[in-house]
Design an enzyme around this catalytic site. Structure first.
Site, PDB file in Angstrom:
ATOM      1  N   HIS A  74       0.855  -1.184   0.000  1.00 27.39           N
ATOM      2  CA  HIS A  74       0.000   0.000   0.000  1.00 27.39           C
ATOM      3  C   HIS A  74       0.891   1.233   0.000  1.00 27.39           C
ATOM      4  O   HIS A  74       0.937   1.979   0.990  1.00 27.39           O
ATOM      5  CB  HIS A  74      -0.913  -0.001   1.232  1.00 27.39           C
ATOM      6  CG  HIS A  74      -1.956  -1.071   1.209  1.00 27.39           C
ATOM      7  ND1 HIS A  74      -1.687  -2.384   1.526  1.00 27.39           N
ATOM      8  CD2 HIS A  74      -3.274  -1.025   0.904  1.00 27.39           C
ATOM      9  CE1 HIS A  74      -2.796  -3.096   1.425  1.00 27.39           C
ATOM     10  NE2 HIS A  74      -3.781  -2.292   1.052  1.00 27.39           N
TER      11      HIS A  74
ATOM     12  N   GLY B 218     -10.119   7.415   6.761  1.00 31.28           N
ATOM     13  CA  GLY B 218     -11.200   6.518   6.353  1.00 31.28           C
ATOM     14  C   GLY B 218     -11.578   5.604   7.508  1.00 31.28           C
ATOM     15  O   GLY B 218     -12.758   5.374   7.797  1.00 31.28           O
TER      16      GLY B 218
ATOM     17  N   LYS C  39      -2.246  11.600   0.192  1.00 28.96           N
ATOM     18  CA  LYS C  39      -1.995  10.181  -0.062  1.00 28.96           C
ATOM     19  C   LYS C  39      -1.030  10.066  -1.245  1.00 28.96           C
ATOM     20  O   LYS C  39      -1.180  10.756  -2.254  1.00 28.96           O
ATOM     21  CB  LYS C  39      -3.332   9.490  -0.363  1.00 28.96           C
ATOM     22  CG  LYS C  39      -3.261   7.978  -0.273  1.00 28.96           C
ATOM     23  CD  LYS C  39      -4.596   7.402   0.163  1.00 28.96           C
ATOM     24  CE  LYS C  39      -4.618   5.898   0.028  1.00 28.96           C
ATOM     25  NZ  LYS C  39      -5.789   5.303   0.691  1.00 28.96           N
TER      26      LYS C  39
ATOM     27  N   SER D 207     -24.481  -8.443  37.135  1.00 32.75           N
ATOM     28  CA  SER D 207     -25.105  -9.634  36.545  1.00 32.75           C
ATOM     29  C   SER D 207     -24.067 -10.733  36.325  1.00 32.75           C
ATOM     30  O   SER D 207     -24.344 -11.907  36.511  1.00 32.75           O
ATOM     31  CB  SER D 207     -25.736  -9.300  35.193  1.00 32.75           C
ATOM     32  OG  SER D 207     -26.781  -8.379  35.361  1.00 32.75           O
TER      33      SER D 207
ATOM     34  N   GLU E 235     -18.851  -3.043  24.096  1.00 26.17           N
ATOM     35  CA  GLU E 235     -18.217  -4.366  24.208  1.00 26.17           C
ATOM     36  C   GLU E 235     -17.052  -4.547  23.247  1.00 26.17           C
ATOM     37  O   GLU E 235     -16.080  -5.239  23.557  1.00 26.17           O
ATOM     38  CB  GLU E 235     -19.257  -5.474  24.001  1.00 26.17           C
ATOM     39  CG  GLU E 235     -20.335  -5.539  25.096  1.00 26.17           C
ATOM     40  CD  GLU E 235     -21.426  -4.478  24.935  1.00 26.17           C
ATOM     41  OE1 GLU E 235     -21.485  -3.810  23.876  1.00 26.17           O
ATOM     42  OE2 GLU E 235     -22.235  -4.317  25.877  1.00 26.17           O
TER      43      GLU E 235
ATOM     44  N   PHE F 221     -23.449 -10.750  24.147  1.00 27.83           N
ATOM     45  CA  PHE F 221     -22.916  -9.468  23.667  1.00 27.83           C
ATOM     46  C   PHE F 221     -21.474  -9.564  23.185  1.00 27.83           C
ATOM     47  O   PHE F 221     -20.951  -8.620  22.593  1.00 27.83           O
ATOM     48  CB  PHE F 221     -23.088  -8.379  24.737  1.00 27.83           C
ATOM     49  CG  PHE F 221     -24.515  -8.244  25.208  1.00 27.83           C
ATOM     50  CD1 PHE F 221     -25.576  -8.410  24.312  1.00 27.83           C
ATOM     51  CD2 PHE F 221     -24.821  -7.979  26.536  1.00 27.83           C
ATOM     52  CE1 PHE F 221     -26.901  -8.312  24.733  1.00 27.83           C
ATOM     53  CE2 PHE F 221     -26.137  -7.882  26.964  1.00 27.83           C
ATOM     54  CZ  PHE F 221     -27.184  -8.052  26.065  1.00 27.83           C
TER      55      PHE F 221
ATOM     56  N   HIS G  91     -25.223 -15.578  31.417  1.00 29.90           N
ATOM     57  CA  HIS G  91     -26.555 -15.549  30.812  1.00 29.90           C
ATOM     58  C   HIS G  91     -26.621 -16.337  29.508  1.00 29.90           C
ATOM     59  O   HIS G  91     -27.103 -15.843  28.487  1.00 29.90           O
ATOM     60  CB  HIS G  91     -27.018 -14.101  30.599  1.00 29.90           C
ATOM     61  CG  HIS G  91     -27.284 -13.409  31.898  1.00 29.90           C
ATOM     62  ND1 HIS G  91     -26.280 -13.145  32.790  1.00 29.90           N
ATOM     63  CD2 HIS G  91     -28.434 -12.970  32.455  1.00 29.90           C
ATOM     64  CE1 HIS G  91     -26.804 -12.560  33.854  1.00 29.90           C
ATOM     65  NE2 HIS G  91     -28.096 -12.448  33.684  1.00 29.90           N
TER      66      HIS G  91
HETATM   67  C1  TPP Z   1     -12.794  -3.314   9.045  1.00 27.05           C
HETATM   68  C2  TPP Z   1     -12.175  -3.138   7.696  1.00 27.05           C
HETATM   69  N1  TPP Z   1     -12.951  -2.773   6.650  1.00 27.05           N
HETATM   70  C3  TPP Z   1     -12.422  -2.637   5.419  1.00 27.05           C
HETATM   71  C4  TPP Z   1     -11.087  -2.864   5.195  1.00 27.05           C
HETATM   72  C5  TPP Z   1     -10.501  -2.768   3.801  1.00 27.05           C
HETATM   73  N2  TPP Z   1      -9.651  -1.560   3.706  1.00 27.05           N
HETATM   74  C6  TPP Z   1      -8.322  -1.618   3.880  1.00 27.05           C
HETATM   75  S1  TPP Z   1      -7.593  -0.107   3.779  1.00 27.05           S
HETATM   76  C7  TPP Z   1      -9.067   0.656   3.480  1.00 27.05           C
HETATM   77  C8  TPP Z   1      -9.109   2.151   3.297  1.00 27.05           C
HETATM   78  C9  TPP Z   1      -8.501   2.832   4.481  1.00 27.05           C
HETATM   79  O1  TPP Z   1      -8.545   4.203   4.326  1.00 27.05           O
HETATM   80  P1  TPP Z   1      -7.862   5.147   5.389  1.00 27.05           P
HETATM   81  O2  TPP Z   1      -8.235   4.729   6.757  1.00 27.05           O
HETATM   82  O3  TPP Z   1      -8.170   6.533   5.025  1.00 27.05           O
HETATM   83  O4  TPP Z   1      -6.318   4.810   5.247  1.00 27.05           O
HETATM   84  P2  TPP Z   1      -5.293   5.314   4.137  1.00 27.05           P
HETATM   85  O5  TPP Z   1      -4.843   4.070   3.425  1.00 27.05           O
HETATM   86  O6  TPP Z   1      -6.002   6.258   3.233  1.00 27.05           O
HETATM   87  O7  TPP Z   1      -4.224   5.951   4.897  1.00 27.05           O
HETATM   88  C10 TPP Z   1     -10.102  -0.280   3.457  1.00 27.05           C
HETATM   89  C11 TPP Z   1     -11.514   0.038   3.167  1.00 27.05           C
HETATM   90  C12 TPP Z   1     -10.319  -3.252   6.304  1.00 27.05           C
HETATM   91  N3  TPP Z   1      -9.022  -3.535   6.205  1.00 27.05           N
HETATM   92  N4  TPP Z   1     -10.874  -3.354   7.533  1.00 27.05           N
HETATM   93  C1  NAG Z   2     -27.716  -3.933  39.260  1.00 30.77           C
HETATM   94  O1  NAG Z   2     -27.644  -2.770  40.029  1.00 30.77           O
HETATM   95  C2  NAG Z   2     -28.663  -1.824  39.740  1.00 30.77           C
HETATM   96  C3  NAG Z   2     -28.352  -0.573  40.531  1.00 30.77           C
HETATM   97  O2  NAG Z   2     -28.122  -0.859  41.868  1.00 30.77           O
HETATM   98  C4  NAG Z   2     -30.010  -2.429  40.055  1.00 30.77           C
HETATM   99  O3  NAG Z   2     -31.044  -1.500  39.741  1.00 30.77           O
HETATM  100  C5  NAG Z   2     -30.184  -3.676  39.216  1.00 30.77           C
HETATM  101  O4  NAG Z   2     -31.395  -4.311  39.526  1.00 30.77           O
HETATM  102  C6  NAG Z   2     -29.036  -4.635  39.466  1.00 30.77           C
HETATM  103  N1  NAG Z   2     -29.158  -5.734  38.550  1.00 30.77           N
HETATM  104  C7  NAG Z   2     -29.067  -6.990  38.937  1.00 30.77           C
HETATM  105  C8  NAG Z   2     -29.156  -7.991  37.853  1.00 30.77           C
HETATM  106  O5  NAG Z   2     -28.900  -7.309  40.086  1.00 30.77           O
END
Ligand code: TPP
Ligand code: NAG
Ligand code: NAG
Length: 631
Positions: A42, A161, A252, A354, A375, A401, A425
């Site tokens: 690149h 990007g 670039k 939880s 997450e 999650f 969970h």
């Molecule tokens: C999550 C993710 N989506 C898409 C790509 C494919 N991809 C690689 S580089 C690129 C463009 C990146 O552009 P930018 O962040 O501006 O970097 P530059 O090369 O322009 O410096 C893309 C879409 C990737 N590598 N990762």
């Molecule tokens: C977690 O804590 C909050 C705030 O004290 C409470 O409202 C909620 O019921 C709790 N959740 C669980 C799963 O115990």
């Protein structure tokens, strides 16, 4: 040294000649680094960042060039990983790589791969799936500031990007919330992305406003002006209480004639017939003879990691028959493990009461990181915390999650990360909260991760041992915990090992092997009691780890029970326990596997109602056993 002549908002005023010479070397070096970009990869993404990389590696950062993974070094994360050649070029200039090695870029027998991975000592986390470097950098910066309490700083380079990724903004919010003034993000605003311009093009003011709105100290600079970059990065070191973002306006393909700032050059090598002319142009710009640049050394203020085994201070304090949910046992286990080693840290995404990571937080508030409801960032932060073995990180949330952080988990495996992920969970047995909260794909997801060990403990004692083993097991570990209270099955001195199952019920006359885990192991034991009254005995197995799966215990049991196996799982059929067992016995003749698993989209209801409706309760297991007699 010359940077100490800067004061806030002023230019250098003494030793000017030394300064100028250094600047010239840096400029020269940035031209040299561009010279490497005739290599296929690149090149245009590298050229926009040549000055940035030169200034970072030979002016700003402090590190031991012959020991890139030294714990005291400043960290650098190339979040726009496709610009790997520029990273390789600076490490060649720093003397760690041989310049001739650069010519083996992307060849099968060379570790200079298309995107950086930790096969290279100067890479902490793999990048290349865009949007993940800043989260990992946050983990490193948090660790440096709060756990190591050391002076090393963290630098992260992103593309403009790339900054469309939501995960970048999860990380931006995290860094300012935790006042990570040891963290610097550099956005290489070269206007173009892959298939077209990035949405903000060269609108650096909007970049600035966004960064400032997220609580960052922000500088907009000309990314090709070495002096401006030196100054901004020096100022960033003086700022207290905020992370700094350098919004660098660049072009670039800078320096590549008839390529610079043009569309359609992303990821394309320079055509062979243009290479000579371009190299000649660049060489003509070089004004001073080449000279080795030397980075400044870091302070020796960080102790090497203590890599000894981490053991629970005493055996689990549970009695057989006690009732405790495995999620609650997780919290107790982690707090106990925290007594054994200061390296143990916990993260959670606002589900601590939880998942019971709260139990750890109460015991060790300084070693708990609240990641809030983000997450993807939590997983990246954990990967950053665990880099260079600085911590043993346990990140928890509802197992469901983790699905949204799957790409981060996948990159964690490529990063050779040893993070531990704990998902509570699981399955329909959570009951009333309904299908959005139920993890029913997590076993499939984690089994598919190449470095992953999948623990599925079924009682409090085995949960403690799963947590202990996980802290000492390389690769990603996943621990699946359950919401319902279940009986303790094992005595405190029971030994557990990765890949070793437990036969929890057996007799000389077992007719079927039933394999369950978590809630379904308890349903299987209830079924065994029901069937015993009818004079039918079954063998019941607790696999403990789903990956690796103890194929030999399962096979031996199956052979002792006329080849009949029934699996029962609180998970979808695809990729779960049943399929793990099927693939373990697939080569053996005469074995029949019947699978009970959840199908379709569940609903709210009482846990026991859910187990019945979805066909995985004791009643269904007993029926499946009776069925094997009918066949
Ligand atoms: C999550 C993710 N989506 C898409 C790509 C494919 N991809 C690689 S580089 C690129 C463009 C990146 O552009 P930018 O962040 O501006 O970097 P530059 O090369 O322009 O410096 C893309 C879409 C990737 N590598 N990762
Ligand atoms: C977690 O804590 C909050 C705030 O004290 C409470 O409202 C909620 O019921 C709790 N959740 C669980 C799963 O115990
Ligand atoms: C740098 O100097 C060395 C020897 O001093 C020379 O071999 C090399 O070709 C020079 N590199 C460039 C790019 O001029």
């Amino acid at each position: 040294m010359f940077f100490s002549f800067y004061t806030q908002n002023s230019t250098p005023f003494s030793l000017f000649s030394l300064w100028i010479i250094t600047l010239e070397y840096l400029i020269t070096f940035s031209l040299f680094t561009r010279l490497h970009f005739s290599l296929p990869s690149h090149p245009t993404s590298c050229c926009s960042a040549a000055e940035l990389m030169s200034v970072l590696f030979f002016h700003t950062m402090r590190y031991k060039a012959d020991d890139p993974r030294n714990q005291c070094n400043d960290r650098f994360v190339l979040s726009k990983g496709h610009a790997a050649p520029i990273l390789y070029a600076v490490w060649a200039e720093a003397g760690f790589l041989k310049e001739s090695e650069l010519l083996n870029l992307r060849k099968v027998d060379c570790d200079l791969e298309g995107h950086p991975t930790p096969k290279l000592a100067f890479v902490d986390v793999a990048t290349g799936s865009l949007g993940q470097g800043l989260g990992a950098s946050c983990g490193m910066a948090y660790t440096g500031k709060h756990f190591d309490k050391s002076g090393y700083r963290v630098y992260c380079m992103l593309g403009d990007g790339e900054s469309s990724e939501g995960s970048v903004w999860e990380a931006m919010a995290f860094a300012s919330y935790y006042d990570l003034d040891n963290l610097v993000a550099i956005i290489d605003v070269n206007r173009l992305a892959q298939s077209e311009a990035a949405p903000l093009k060269h609108d650096v003011e909007t970049h600035r406003k966004r960064c400032e709105a997220f609580g960052w100290n922000t500088y907009v600079v000309d990314g090709h002006d070495v002096e401006e970059l030196c100054k901004a990065l020096w100022q960033a070191q003086q700022v207290k209480g905020k992370p700094t973002c350098i919004v660098a306006k660049t072009f670039k393909g800078k320096g590549l004639k008839n390529i610079e700032d043009l569309d359609n050059w992303h990821g394309k090598p320079i055509p062979k017939d243009r290479v000579d002319a371009i190299l000649k142009d660049l060489q003509a710009l070089i004004q001073v003879p080449n000279k080795t640049l030397c980075p400044e050394l870091p302070k020796d203020d960080t102790a090497p990691a203590d890599l000894s085994t981490i053991s629970l201070p005493s055996p689990p304090a549970y009695k057989k028959g006690d009732k405790m949910a495995t999620r609650r046992a997780y919290g107790v286990a982690l707090a106990r493990l925290g007594q054994a080693s200061e390296r143990v840290v916990a993260l959670d995404g606002d589900t601590k009461n939880s998942t019971f990571s709260e139990t750890f937080k109460k015991a060790f508030p300084d070693r708990y990181i609240e990641c809030f409801i983000a997450e993807q960032n939590m997983v990246s932060v954990a990967i950053g915390c665990a880099a260079r073995d600085r911590t043993v990180a346990f990140a928890s949330t509802f197992a469901a999650f983790f699905a949204r952080a799957y790409d981060q988990i996948r990159m964690g495996a490529i990063s050779q990360s040893n993070i531990n992920l704990v998902g509570s969970h699981c399955g329909v047995s959570i009951g009333e909260d309904g299908p959005s909260q139920m993890a029913l794909e997590d076993l499939a997801m984690f089994r598919a991760i190449p470095t992953c060990t999948v623990f599925y403990p079924s009682d409090a004692v085995s949960t403690e041992r799963a947590v202990e083993l996980s802290a000492n097991t390389k690769g990603i570990c996943f621990i699946r915990t359950s919401r319902p209270e279940t009986a303790v099955l094992y005595s405190p001195d029971e030994k557990f090992q990765v890949g070793i199952a437990k036969v929890v019920r057996e007799s000389d006359s077992d007719c079927v092997t039933v394999i369950g885990a978590g809630i379904t192991l308890h349903e299987a034991l209830a079924a065994a009691d029901m069937l015993a009254k009818e004079g039918k005995n079954i063998r019941v197995i607790d696999p403990f780890t789903i990956k690796p799966l103890d194929a030999s215990t399962i096979l031996a049991s199956a052979k002792a029970t006329k080849g009949q196996i029934i699996t029962v799982e609180d998970h979808y059929k695809e990729g779960g326990l049943g399929e793990a067992v099927l693939s373990a016995v697939g080569q053996e003749p005469g074995i029949v596997v019947t699978r009970l698993a959840v199908t379709g989209i569940p609903r709210s209801g009482k846990p026991q109602e859910m187990l019945d409706i979805f066909g995985i309760s004791a009643k269904h297991i007993a029926n499946a056993v009776r069925q094997t007699f009918a066949n």
